[in-house]
Motif scaffolding. Structure first.
Motif, PDB file in Angstrom:
ATOM      1  N   GLY A 170      57.606  44.810  39.247  1.00 44.04           N
ATOM      2  CA  GLY A 170      58.863  45.493  38.949  1.00 44.04           C
ATOM      3  C   GLY A 170      58.821  46.350  37.693  1.00 44.04           C
ATOM      4  N   LYS A 189      55.097  50.611  37.747  1.00 43.67           N
ATOM      5  CA  LYS A 189      53.757  51.228  37.749  1.00 43.67           C
ATOM      6  C   LYS A 189      53.457  52.009  39.021  1.00 43.67           C
ATOM      7  CE  LYS A 189      51.782  46.928  39.334  1.00 43.67           C
ATOM      8  NZ  LYS A 189      51.958  47.273  40.747  1.00 43.67           N
ATOM      9  N   THR A 190      53.950  51.510  40.170  1.00 46.52           N
ATOM     10  CA  THR A 190      53.612  52.159  41.441  1.00 46.52           C
ATOM     11  C   THR A 190      54.278  53.530  41.539  1.00 46.52           C
ATOM     12  OG1 THR A 190      53.398  49.971  42.400  1.00 46.52           O
ATOM     13  CG2 THR A 190      53.534  51.796  43.948  1.00 46.52           C
ATOM     14  N   LEU A 240      50.136  37.125  49.563  1.00 46.78           N
ATOM     15  CA  LEU A 240      51.523  37.446  49.198  1.00 46.78           C
ATOM     16  C   LEU A 240      52.559  36.746  50.063  1.00 46.78           C
ATOM     17  CD1 LEU A 240      51.320  41.197  48.131  1.00 46.78           C
ATOM     18  CD2 LEU A 240      50.880  39.120  46.825  1.00 46.78           C
ATOM     19  N   ARG A 255      38.719  42.326  45.692  1.00 43.46           N
ATOM     20  CA  ARG A 255      38.246  43.351  44.746  1.00 43.46           C
ATOM     21  C   ARG A 255      36.791  43.718  45.012  1.00 43.46           C
ATOM     22  NH1 ARG A 255      40.155  41.367  39.974  1.00 43.46           N
ATOM     23  NH2 ARG A 255      42.050  42.210  40.922  1.00 43.46           N
ATOM     24  N   ARG A 301      46.634  48.334  40.093  1.00 45.21           N
ATOM     25  CA  ARG A 301      46.078  47.025  39.711  1.00 45.21           C
ATOM     26  C   ARG A 301      44.552  46.984  39.872  1.00 45.21           C
ATOM     27  NH1 ARG A 301      49.920  43.507  38.514  1.00 45.21           N
ATOM     28  NH2 ARG A 301      51.938  43.559  39.534  1.00 45.21           N
ATOM     29  N   SER A 337      44.760  42.545  36.146  1.00 45.71           N
ATOM     30  CA  SER A 337      45.782  41.734  36.829  1.00 45.71           C
ATOM     31  C   SER A 337      45.324  40.290  36.937  1.00 45.71           C
ATOM     32  CB  SER A 337      46.050  42.263  38.248  1.00 45.71           C
ATOM     33  OG  SER A 337      46.842  43.420  38.233  1.00 45.71           O
ATOM     34  N   THR A 338      44.054  40.102  37.227  1.00 41.45           N
ATOM     35  CA  THR A 338      43.539  38.732  37.376  1.00 41.45           C
ATOM     36  C   THR A 338      43.530  38.018  36.031  1.00 41.45           C
ATOM     37  OG1 THR A 338      42.129  39.612  39.123  1.00 41.45           O
ATOM     38  CG2 THR A 338      41.639  37.393  38.355  1.00 41.45           C
ATOM     39  N   TYR A 358      47.428  37.453  35.352  1.00 41.40           N
ATOM     40  CA  TYR A 358      48.143  36.505  36.241  1.00 41.40           C
ATOM     41  C   TYR A 358      47.426  35.160  36.359  1.00 41.40           C
ATOM     42  CZ  TYR A 358      51.577  39.916  37.944  1.00 41.40           C
ATOM     43  OH  TYR A 358      52.619  40.814  38.028  1.00 41.40           O
ATOM     44  N   ASP A 411      57.955  38.312  47.013  1.00 46.02           N
ATOM     45  CA  ASP A 411      56.791  37.752  47.677  1.00 46.02           C
ATOM     46  C   ASP A 411      56.413  36.457  46.965  1.00 46.02           C
ATOM     47  OD1 ASP A 411      55.183  38.411  45.453  1.00 46.02           O
ATOM     48  OD2 ASP A 411      54.720  40.379  46.274  1.00 46.02           O
TER      49      ASP A 411
HETATM   50  P1  TYD Z   1      51.530  44.429  43.792  1.00 48.42           P
HETATM   51  O1  TYD Z   1      51.456  44.871  45.195  1.00 48.42           O
HETATM   52  O2  TYD Z   1      51.122  45.375  42.744  1.00 48.42           O
HETATM   53  O3  TYD Z   1      52.997  43.927  43.565  1.00 48.42           O
HETATM   54  P2  TYD Z   1      54.159  44.701  42.864  1.00 48.42           P
HETATM   55  O4  TYD Z   1      54.210  46.051  43.503  1.00 48.42           O
HETATM   56  O5  TYD Z   1      55.326  43.832  43.198  1.00 48.42           O
HETATM   57  O6  TYD Z   1      53.822  44.730  41.413  1.00 48.42           O
HETATM   58  O7  TYD Z   1      50.691  43.109  43.546  1.00 48.42           O
HETATM   59  C1  TYD Z   1      50.800  42.012  44.349  1.00 48.42           C
HETATM   60  C2  TYD Z   1      50.909  40.740  43.568  1.00 48.42           C
HETATM   61  O8  TYD Z   1      49.597  40.202  43.329  1.00 48.42           O
HETATM   62  C3  TYD Z   1      51.566  40.842  42.214  1.00 48.42           C
HETATM   63  O9  TYD Z   1      52.522  39.795  42.127  1.00 48.42           O
HETATM   64  C4  TYD Z   1      50.463  40.577  41.228  1.00 48.42           C
HETATM   65  C5  TYD Z   1      49.480  39.750  41.993  1.00 48.42           C
HETATM   66  N1  TYD Z   1      48.074  39.871  41.564  1.00 48.42           N
HETATM   67  C6  TYD Z   1      47.446  38.800  40.923  1.00 48.42           C
HETATM   68  O10 TYD Z   1      48.080  37.765  40.677  1.00 48.42           O
HETATM   69  N2  TYD Z   1      46.129  38.902  40.584  1.00 48.42           N
HETATM   70  C7  TYD Z   1      45.391  40.014  40.867  1.00 48.42           C
HETATM   71  O11 TYD Z   1      44.181  40.073  40.548  1.00 48.42           O
HETATM   72  C8  TYD Z   1      46.050  41.117  41.531  1.00 48.42           C
HETATM   73  C9  TYD Z   1      45.296  42.358  41.869  1.00 48.42           C
HETATM   74  C10 TYD Z   1      47.382  40.992  41.856  1.00 48.42           C
END
Ligand code: TYD
Length: 208
Positions: free
Chosen positions: A10, A13-14, A51, A71, A93, A97-98, A101, A147
């Motif tokens: 949210g 970024k997209t 997801l 990846r 991402r 992200s890894t 998160y 999700d």
């Molecule tokens: P994304 O589609 O970018 O979700 P949003 O558009 O809602 O930001 O990413 C999918 C989900 O995956 C997002 O909650 C983050 C998570 N994620 C990880 O936990 N680890 C990872 O390495 C990646 C690439 C994504």
């Protein structure tokens, strides 16, 4: 050149990445726009698994390995070939992200995660990363759907945000922190300025 966008769900970024791609196309570039998890058939299948809210919790280790598997495919089949062909790659991402998160958010061990990621990517790192920083309260209010990961609580996203900011502090040349609490157009103008500067620098270096 390999550019990534990062941030909590949210953060916007997209939208910013799509606007950047549009602008680059107007400049005559042909960027490869891709996302993680995703970008290949197998990676999109893994994305669906990751997801979809399921009947049982998923272990953090399994989660990290699935993101890493997605990846590995993405790097081998999409990102490296595109970079080798001289294309500009824009990814929604990547490994940060890894680290944010699964390591900062879920508490997995950093050195183990870094080793897995190095194996998955063959050490490929972005040249430039935009971190769209926003408070989780604001970001989650914007995220339309919920999700599996978006069902986490605010404390989880606070840890993820802090994880991202720590990466940015550790790698200031690569990671640019953008305050995502503002008008889309003003944020996009900052992004374009920075990308234009990097592209000009890359061209100068290429000419030498
Ligand atoms: P994304 O589609 O970018 O979700 P949003 O558009 O809602 O930001 O990413 C999918 C989900 O995956 C997002 O909650 C983050 C998570 N994620 C990880 O936990 N680890 C990872 O390495 C990646 C690439 C994504």
């Amino acid at each position: 050149m390999f550019i990534t966008v990062e941030g909590i769900d949210g953060c916007g970024k997209t939208t910013q990445l799509e606007l950047l791609a549009e602008w680059l196309r107007e400049q005559g570039e042909e960027p490869v726009l891709t996302r993680e998890p995703g970008g290949t058939w197998l990676s999109e299948e893994i994305r669906r698994l990751l997801l979809r809210p399921g009947p049982e919790p998923v272990s953090a280790v399994a989660e990290l390995l699935l993101y890493a598997a997605a990846r590995a495919e993405h790097v081998a089949r999409v990102i490296r070939p595109a970079l080798a062909a001289g294309r500009l790659v824009l990814a929604d991402r990547y490994s940060d992200s890894t680290l944010a998160y699964q390591v900062a958010g879920r508490g997995l061990e950093r050195s183990w995660a870094e080793a897995v990621l190095a194996g998955a990517t063959g050490g490929l790192r972005p040249d430039l990363t935009f971190l769209f920083d926003l408070a989780p309260e604001q970001a989650l209010a914007r995220a339309a759907r919920a999700d599996r990961l978006e069902q986490e609580d605010l404390a989880f996203f606070e840890r993820v945000r802090a994880g991202y900011l720590a990466i940015a502090r550790a790698e200031p040349e690569r990671v640019v922190v953008i305050d995502s609490n503002g008008p889309v157009a003003a944020i996009q103008a900052q992004v374009r300025r920075l990308v234009a500067a990097r592209l000009a620098q890359a061209r100068r270096e290429g000419d030498r």
